[in-house]
Scaffold this active site. Structure first.
Site, PDB file in Angstrom:
ATOM      1  N   ASP A 230       0.814  -1.225   0.000  1.00 21.20           N
ATOM      2  CA  ASP A 230       0.000   0.000   0.000  1.00 21.20           C
ATOM      3  C   ASP A 230       0.848   1.275   0.000  1.00 21.20           C
ATOM      4  O   ASP A 230       0.397   2.324   0.465  1.00 21.20           O
ATOM      5  CB  ASP A 230      -0.959   0.017   1.205  1.00 21.20           C
ATOM      6  CG  ASP A 230      -1.919  -1.154   1.188  1.00 21.20           C
ATOM      7  OD1 ASP A 230      -2.229  -1.634   0.078  1.00 21.20           O
ATOM      8  OD2 ASP A 230      -2.346  -1.596   2.254  1.00 21.20           O
ATOM      9  N   ALA A 231       2.067   1.173  -0.489  1.00 19.66           N
ATOM     10  CA  ALA A 231       2.962   2.336  -0.461  1.00 19.66           C
ATOM     11  C   ALA A 231       3.407   2.768  -1.852  1.00 19.66           C
ATOM     12  O   ALA A 231       4.267   3.634  -1.989  1.00 19.66           O
ATOM     13  CB  ALA A 231       4.185   2.029   0.413  1.00 19.66           C
TER      14      ALA A 231
END
Lengths: 286, 286, 286, 286
Positions: A230-231
């Site tokens: 999720d980065a």
């Protein structure tokens, strides 16, 4: 949503005087008709980004000749660049679990021609949407994933993606964390929809996290998948207002509307070559 | 913002059958005219929240008698409760640094009567806005803060706040981290505006953090101050769209508009007794 | 969207002291557990509106006994009122033309259980979506409409609606103007989605009108159909930002996302008995 | 809001091949460093719009020489064009009545340097804000307007505007309808904030109109004033959600926040030469 054939040129390079002049003079000298043009000069990293849509029929040559003749200019400015042909539709492979909202939404847009791509297949770790997908004349592949079979399952997914010559993989609430190798190999080619306003609420159960924290808006984020969960580079985000009366189930329901809209926008930007990645950030020429 | 005098009753208690009946029967039996009423039953923690605005003149007695006669009902339901009188304006003390936008905005709302409070003084660690504040006939206190004098400075702030019998302290971009003791002592009475969409970008320079992460929306959060930095109960939040072309300075500029609007809403909810805190979350009866 | 059986009581009446007390005392006396309650006192027309969700199993009797015993209270306050049972799902008949987005969206919500209704049939003036609808095991009726056959066609629609005992008719971009008689007969039971932010751009081709006027936001409106074109009580509205670079086709595309979201919200409010109509306005207890 | 000196070139002309090439080659040949560039090709009216910000110090000559040397290019493409110098700040004259919110907001932005303009004077038909304005060291002129003295009053306003060599007049909720002659004479130089989402609710008391119609969002519109009331080219708009519980007074309060934000954005676009008018529409290069 023009059906007129266009070439889309995207590039980035170190910023300096004369880039636009060189590119636009090249295009003009060949009578190229530009229908859309966007620039961005990042003054922090001193890098220049550009996107141009040119009517294919206004040029006296095809895309291969364009590539050959433009190459020296690109080289002199140290450009990262590519040119694509709208007649060559992007091939989008959708990965889905048991949640229906993003799948219905993408297929509705595809069915109506709003989303001008090919969907060579849908892959799922559940056999739930087979008939629905097949009704659209799209092949459906059931590839179950268990902790024990994960490596094999992803190998199967990659095999299917390669066999249909997929351009981009869309995780339409696929709910599986891909392997770092897979993320690296398809860098910039896997799009995920995360059900929070990143960087808030990374990882599992973001709606529960949001409920616990008592936030007053809930959101969703469309981003490229990287090995860091999720980065990856963010393509698009949006939020919707909630309040104390909303349960986790309400957040899930509100969130679904944001998720599908944000995914649809992000996917559209990607397949129309509107997203240029630099480092962990995106330039999105809407 | 009717100027008709109202009593505002707020309460919370363990949820059970008969709370609304008991309260509304009490009010009705005394001919109380309810102009606004809101309930919320939190089904996770099984707690009930309620707010009622009653026309003061519809009742045959004053607020003290209300308190006495209502007390047995409150006790039987184990209520946390209070009743306030709109004729007794809240006393709001504003703390500010050198950033003007929240100060101008709150004073404009106060000047026009939209924000129906008293502002007994403005306190600042810079002497910048003295004349501006004094033009509004509001006392201005310059209390410089340095690492060495921090404890003394905060003691001075507390002294000023107590001397004017302040109800609530507003950190209108005050840019100083209060001591844990001060936060605990004035729990639920200090309102801060943080320049990010919490829990994203806690702490210093949130706009720089947002720029680095490449988010597509920037926001602000109005919350009660607790000893945990930027982690107190959230009252209000909002966001605005940004894109790749926006520099940190642009984010700051967009953010200011969100900050002042979100602070104004949060402050309004607080002074109108619309916010009920439970644990680290708020019920906001808008 | 709890699956626990609830009764939903909605009412409106002239405002006076004691309404809430009377209703809530009645419910409490029968040990009724209220899970959601909302009030609104309209101070201009001096009318009071109320909605309560009560757990069915908390009461010692069924809905018929509730109706009998509550009737005297309702009468004494001159209430317009009704009580519905969540176990009795609303029957929603969808009317559609050749535009897919609202149809896909409503069926996706229905398929997942998010929209807790029955869809006894879909009616269309085109035969485009037959297979798609039938794949969901929902009957599809093709009722062509021409200027000459309009009266007959609408008679057919009414016949189909009555035969399946429809509760509400949804014009999911049906693109046909119903007869005034039909609008009057089904007052408050026909929901339309209009593709503009009403009252701007009434009638045909609102996106073209919006493009011509150069507005900076485009919207959609969900409203009850009345004999006055696009002038019925508004249930829900929303907008999205556009700019000079957007063509009419872009407006159509953006608009579709707003249309389906606004229709879904409006329909949800209606089937959950959250909408109370008074005059040409709605009270929506979200 | 960089303080680095820039020239801003804006132009529009019939669309054809080679415009960008010609302009950017001219700039590049003189080593002009472009920090911001935007294009728009309107495919309906076949007109091209362009804006470029060039670092003044990167050019070997001043703005007069730029104008001379660029003129032949402009002529050959039949351009409407101008070039402005950021060192030459726009002179903004504010007209205000008794409503404070837009005035406070614009002055706060000006005070902090966010709005990089000169405010040579504020003109009002009421004497309310004299001291407040004068505290900012800005001259204040009280020019009362009555039906009988309207012509004289507007003549006085024009006289004051001309005397300070105003560039743009801002009607910050001035509440007076200007004469058609004045509108025509200062075409594209008078900015108004109208308190509705135009074209809904033209004319007087838009919040009352919105309340009566029962809309679910209320808005504001920043536009150029023309002789047609509230019908001039729209620069910027926005909306905020309202519901049945909001009175006209609430709409006014919500609206004020939207009005001042929308006016601030519109004014900023104007003074930074980001707005190009064509017919009754605007191209806004944000």
């Amino acid at each position: 949503m023009s059906s007129v054939r266009r070439y889309t040129l995207t590039l980035s390079c170190p910023d300096r005087v004369g880039i636009v002049a060189a590119v636009s003079t090249f295009v003009a000298n060949h009578q190229g008709w530009i229908v859309e043009a966007q620039h961005h000069a990042d003054q922090v990293v001193q890098r220049f980004f550009m996107r141009q849509e040119i009517l294919a029929d206004s040029l006296p040559f095809g895309i291969e000749t364009f590539r050959e003749q433009f190459a020296p200019i690109a080289e002199s400015f140290q450009m990262d660049w590519k040119i694509t042909d709208s007649a060559q539709k992007k091939r989008v492979v959708i990965l889905v679990s048991k949640l229906e909202h993003c799948l219905y939404d993408v297929l509705a847009r595809w069915q109506s021609g709003e989303l001008d791509v090919e969907i060579p297949c849908v892959i799922s770790n559940h056999d739930v949407f087979r008939k629905f997908v097949e009704w659209h004349d799209i092949p459906f592949h059931y590839v179950p994933v268990t902790p024990a079979t994960k490596a094999d399952a992803f190998a199967k997914v990659i095999h299917l993606f390669e066999r249909v010559e997929g351009d981009v993989m869309v995780l339409a609430r696929y709910m599986q964390v891909l392997s770092p190798e897979m993320c690296d190999h398809y860098s910039g080619r896997i799009i995920n929809i995360h059900h929070s306003f990143l960087p808030s609420f990374v990882g599992a159960k973001p709606y529960h996290q949001a409920y616990e924290r008592g936030v007053k808006l809930t959101g969703a984020t469309c981003h490229y998948v990287t090995a860091d969960l999720d980065a990856g580079p963010i393509i698009e985000q949006d939020v919707i207002r909630i309040d104390h009366s909303d349960s986790v189930e309400d957040l899930v329901r509100y969130g679904k509307d944001i998720e599908k809209t944000v995914l649809a926008r992000g996917l559209r930007y990607h397949v129309e070559d509107r997203v240029l990645v630099h480092g962990n950030k995106t330039v999105v020429f809407r």
